[in-house]
Design a protein around this motif. Sequence first.
Motif, PDB file in Angstrom:
ATOM      1  N   SER A 383       0.816  -1.217   0.000  1.00 20.95           N
ATOM      2  CA  SER A 383       0.000   0.000   0.000  1.00 20.95           C
ATOM      3  C   SER A 383       0.850   1.268   0.000  1.00 20.95           C
ATOM      4  O   SER A 383       1.878   1.352   0.681  1.00 20.95           O
ATOM      5  N   TYR A 384       0.396   2.268  -0.755  1.00 17.64           N
ATOM      6  CA  TYR A 384       1.057   3.580  -0.756  1.00 17.64           C
ATOM      7  C   TYR A 384       1.101   4.150   0.656  1.00 17.64           C
ATOM      8  O   TYR A 384       2.128   4.695   1.089  1.00 17.64           O
ATOM      9  N   ALA A 385       0.007   4.001   1.407  1.00 18.94           N
ATOM     10  CA  ALA A 385      -0.061   4.574   2.753  1.00 18.94           C
ATOM     11  C   ALA A 385       0.955   3.937   3.695  1.00 18.94           C
ATOM     12  O   ALA A 385       1.392   4.575   4.664  1.00 18.94           O
ATOM     13  N   ALA A 386       1.351   2.688   3.427  1.00 19.21           N
ATOM     14  CA  ALA A 386       2.288   1.986   4.308  1.00 19.21           C
ATOM     15  C   ALA A 386       3.743   2.369   4.059  1.00 19.21           C
ATOM     16  O   ALA A 386       4.635   1.898   4.758  1.00 19.21           O
ATOM     17  N   LYS A 387       3.993   3.232   3.083  1.00 25.29           N
ATOM     18  CA  LYS A 387       5.371   3.595   2.731  1.00 25.29           C
ATOM     19  C   LYS A 387       5.920   4.736   3.593  1.00 25.29           C
ATOM     20  O   LYS A 387       7.115   5.029   3.554  1.00 25.29           O
ATOM     21  N   LEU A 404       0.133  -0.535   7.942  1.00 24.19           N
ATOM     22  CA  LEU A 404      -0.962   0.318   7.488  1.00 24.19           C
ATOM     23  C   LEU A 404      -1.394   1.263   8.608  1.00 24.19           C
ATOM     24  O   LEU A 404      -1.686   0.820   9.716  1.00 24.19           O
ATOM     25  N   PRO A 405      -1.473   2.559   8.323  1.00 26.42           N
ATOM     26  CA  PRO A 405      -1.987   3.492   9.329  1.00 26.42           C
ATOM     27  C   PRO A 405      -3.511   3.479   9.328  1.00 26.42           C
ATOM     28  O   PRO A 405      -4.141   2.992   8.374  1.00 26.42           O
ATOM     29  N   GLN A 406      -4.114   3.989  10.378  1.00 22.77           N
ATOM     30  CA  GLN A 406      -5.555   4.203  10.346  1.00 22.77           C
ATOM     31  C   GLN A 406      -5.867   5.192   9.223  1.00 22.77           C
ATOM     32  O   GLN A 406      -5.198   6.206   9.064  1.00 22.77           O
ATOM     33  N   GLY A 407      -6.881   4.860   8.410  1.00 24.37           N
ATOM     34  CA  GLY A 407      -7.229   5.715   7.282  1.00 24.37           C
ATOM     35  C   GLY A 407      -6.474   5.401   6.005  1.00 24.37           C
ATOM     36  O   GLY A 407      -6.456   6.198   5.064  1.00 24.37           O
ATOM     37  N   PHE A 408      -5.857   4.214   5.942  1.00 22.92           N
ATOM     38  CA  PHE A 408      -5.045   3.881   4.766  1.00 22.92           C
ATOM     39  C   PHE A 408      -5.867   3.882   3.485  1.00 22.92           C
ATOM     40  O   PHE A 408      -5.362   4.264   2.426  1.00 22.92           O
ATOM     41  N   LEU A 409      -7.137   3.465   3.545  1.00 25.73           N
ATOM     42  CA  LEU A 409      -7.935   3.441   2.318  1.00 25.73           C
ATOM     43  C   LEU A 409      -8.158   4.856   1.801  1.00 25.73           C
ATOM     44  O   LEU A 409      -8.023   5.118   0.593  1.00 25.73           O
ATOM     45  N   ALA A 410      -8.508   5.788   2.688  1.00 26.25           N
ATOM     46  CA  ALA A 410      -8.712   7.170   2.265  1.00 26.25           C
ATOM     47  C   ALA A 410      -7.425   7.761   1.701  1.00 26.25           C
ATOM     48  O   ALA A 410      -7.444   8.476   0.684  1.00 26.25           O
ATOM     49  N   ILE A 411      -6.279   7.484   2.344  1.00 26.03           N
ATOM     50  CA  ILE A 411      -4.991   7.991   1.863  1.00 26.03           C
ATOM     51  C   ILE A 411      -4.676   7.436   0.479  1.00 26.03           C
ATOM     52  O   ILE A 411      -4.284   8.175  -0.443  1.00 26.03           O
ATOM     53  N   ASP A 412      -4.843   6.126   0.315  1.00 23.05           N
ATOM     54  CA  ASP A 412      -4.540   5.496  -0.970  1.00 23.05           C
ATOM     55  C   ASP A 412      -5.440   6.020  -2.086  1.00 23.05           C
ATOM     56  O   ASP A 412      -4.982   6.279  -3.206  1.00 23.05           O
ATOM     57  N   ALA A 480     -14.399   4.835   7.566  1.00 23.52           N
ATOM     58  CA  ALA A 480     -13.578   3.708   8.002  1.00 23.52           C
ATOM     59  C   ALA A 480     -14.260   3.006   9.162  1.00 23.52           C
ATOM     60  O   ALA A 480     -14.741   3.652  10.097  1.00 23.52           O
ATOM     61  N   ASN A 481     -14.292   1.683   9.125  1.00 27.25           N
ATOM     62  CA  ASN A 481     -15.022   0.938  10.143  1.00 27.25           C
ATOM     63  C   ASN A 481     -14.262  -0.218  10.751  1.00 27.25           C
ATOM     64  O   ASN A 481     -14.560  -0.636  11.857  1.00 27.25           O
ATOM     65  N   GLY A 482     -13.291  -0.766  10.050  1.00 26.81           N
ATOM     66  CA  GLY A 482     -12.577  -1.929  10.564  1.00 26.81           C
ATOM     67  C   GLY A 482     -12.322  -2.922   9.457  1.00 26.81           C
ATOM     68  O   GLY A 482     -11.499  -2.707   8.571  1.00 26.81           O
TER      69      GLY A 482
END
Length: 693
Positions: A383-387, A404-412, A480-482
């Motif tokens: 994931s981009y957010a995990a970089k 992965l940080p919280q909010g990784f989907l929104a960041i990606d 984000a929910n889990g």
Amino acid sequence: MPAFGSIGGAVSGNRGAAMRLGKQNLRACPESIKGLLTWFLVAATPWPLLQISSSGQKQPANAHARNVVIVVFDGLRSGSVNATDSPTMFWIRSHGVSFANSHSLFPTFTTANASAIATGHYLGDTGDYTNTIYIGHPIFFSGNFGRRPGSYAPYLENDPVLGDLDGQFGGNYLNEETLLSAARGDGYNTAVVGKAGPAAIQDVTQLNPVNGKFAIPQTVIIDDETGTADGIPLSPEVLSALVSAGLPTATPIRDQPTGNNMIPGTLHANSVQQAYFADATTRVILPMFKKSGRPFAMLYWSRDPDGTQHFQGDSLNRLVPGINGPTSKAGLKNADNNLKQIWDCIQGDPELAANTDVFITADHGFATISKHDIDTAGHVTTSYAAKWIYKDAQGRQEVNTGFLPQGFLAIDLAHALGLPLFDPDSQITGTDGEKVFEPIDPAITQQQPAVRQHPATGDGLIGGTGRIADQTDAKAVVTANGGSDLIYLPRHDPETLTRIVAFLTEQDYVGGLFVDDDYGKVSGTLPLSGIRLKGLSKTPRPSIVVAFKSFSTDRKEPLMSAVQITDTNLQHGQGMHGSFARANTFNFMAAIGPDFKKGFVDRGPVSNADIEPTLARILGLAPGSKGELRGRVLREALTNGPSPAASKYRMAVAENAANGKTTVLMYQQMGKQVYFDQACFKTAANKDHQICP
């Protein structure tokens, strides 16, 4: 088969020694309770508690009406229940009806399944899709409860939020009548006790603001927020009874530290708070109902084992033991002890015991959190957010490198779309002196006063200006929910949806995609209607539901060793739910009492949406219904009921996306009813005999 007496009674076979639970719980009812009670135990699912009626209130139409008690054990996995760790649950399941093919509704979250338990409707009708939903306007936009306008994506496990939602959506955001509301209207005493959010949902219209604040409800509601500024008020009668019983009028706080990526979370169960809930039930509410002489309907929502599994510190940054360590087992035992106290209270009165039906359910199952590994082989996310390296305002690294940080989907998604990202749950003062939503940039070296590295709770506004207005100018909203996240497109933009889906099919953490039917067929995805998420809901319907990937650490025990990618502030190795894996949809359900068969194993598919129709049938109630996405009466489980109807296992497969991935849905069908087992991405690497890992 022995009668429904004390759990300490004999149990047939070699289970007897393990099931002798001893003398009646000393914390049980201070006096015997006369009258009839139908008791339903619901694991991990919210229900309205019984209301105490006052003089002159309507008498129930049926003078011999039963009472009902619903007990929900939040996050209780069916496979967790055994004679050692949960003897009371085990005894009830063994002597009553065991629902061996039970289902939580997807998305497998608390308030979502609370709405199904309360109304008997699937989520497409209730509009309570997950714990955090996009509502189209800022919460508290009208100033209810003295609050400033807040998030477009509020968290629903909060009483003022539920009250404001009622205010925004015509007095009942669920758009369906609940069982407790119908019982209250028919003259029953009603009450709910336990976890904030799912408990009050059981009679949610009682939370409608009056002059911007709560009025004293007819239904007794005792939850985490009782006695606080945010709490639903109690009547003078209930307050006096609490004091007379030696109990505080404010709920004790939940004393369980969450930990962080360096410090383990809790090592003990939520014992003090739950003891209070159990005492309020057995020493105050049930005696008051007895005194009133009226039948009642009541729900008890247990935070454990869910809360302890979430926060447990047994497995920080390790997938094993995950949620199977000693602290999680302590949470299960704590919940079972509370159940025994309530059960002993009921069984202490022979008349009550002889006329009590019990239904147990959980809102959902559970899994261990992964924020790094994406499969059993140990491959890690790209994931981009995990970089990025994430540091808090003090400079401490708050996310492990490569995690992965919280909010990784929104960041990606924001990065893929080339659009700015804002946090709907964090406000700052803009250049014009007005409040705006805080911008997010993962590339900064650490959190700054006016810029975050990742969303505070995972939600994101993608595109737009971050302004706070009646309606957002964002192009996309992520809640984000889990174990699954929702994506909303406020402008209903097909081009943006196509780009988002194409991006998501390439991500290594995605395990299935479902798209609003209004967009037509979209390669790689299945429609929301196929999982009963399209109905007559009042709240906005998500455009895309993203189920995150699941796997297991033990192929011999895949359900009990399940792991899921999770968008959360909790840590790798802690616990979460929400995915579309069978480990999350396989909840615990059981029932016992005069209206249920004895020693019966129901192998037909059942779900949380079937509880309300079944109980309404027993009580002779007909709650109002608008939508058509209804559960069924569990006739096969009732005394003198028929054998379970035939059901079939089925599979729905979407058209392949450009990269060959496609969403596969495994489900069961019984007549017109459908029960969803699991969903995942199918690729060329999937074995025919193991489509979903």
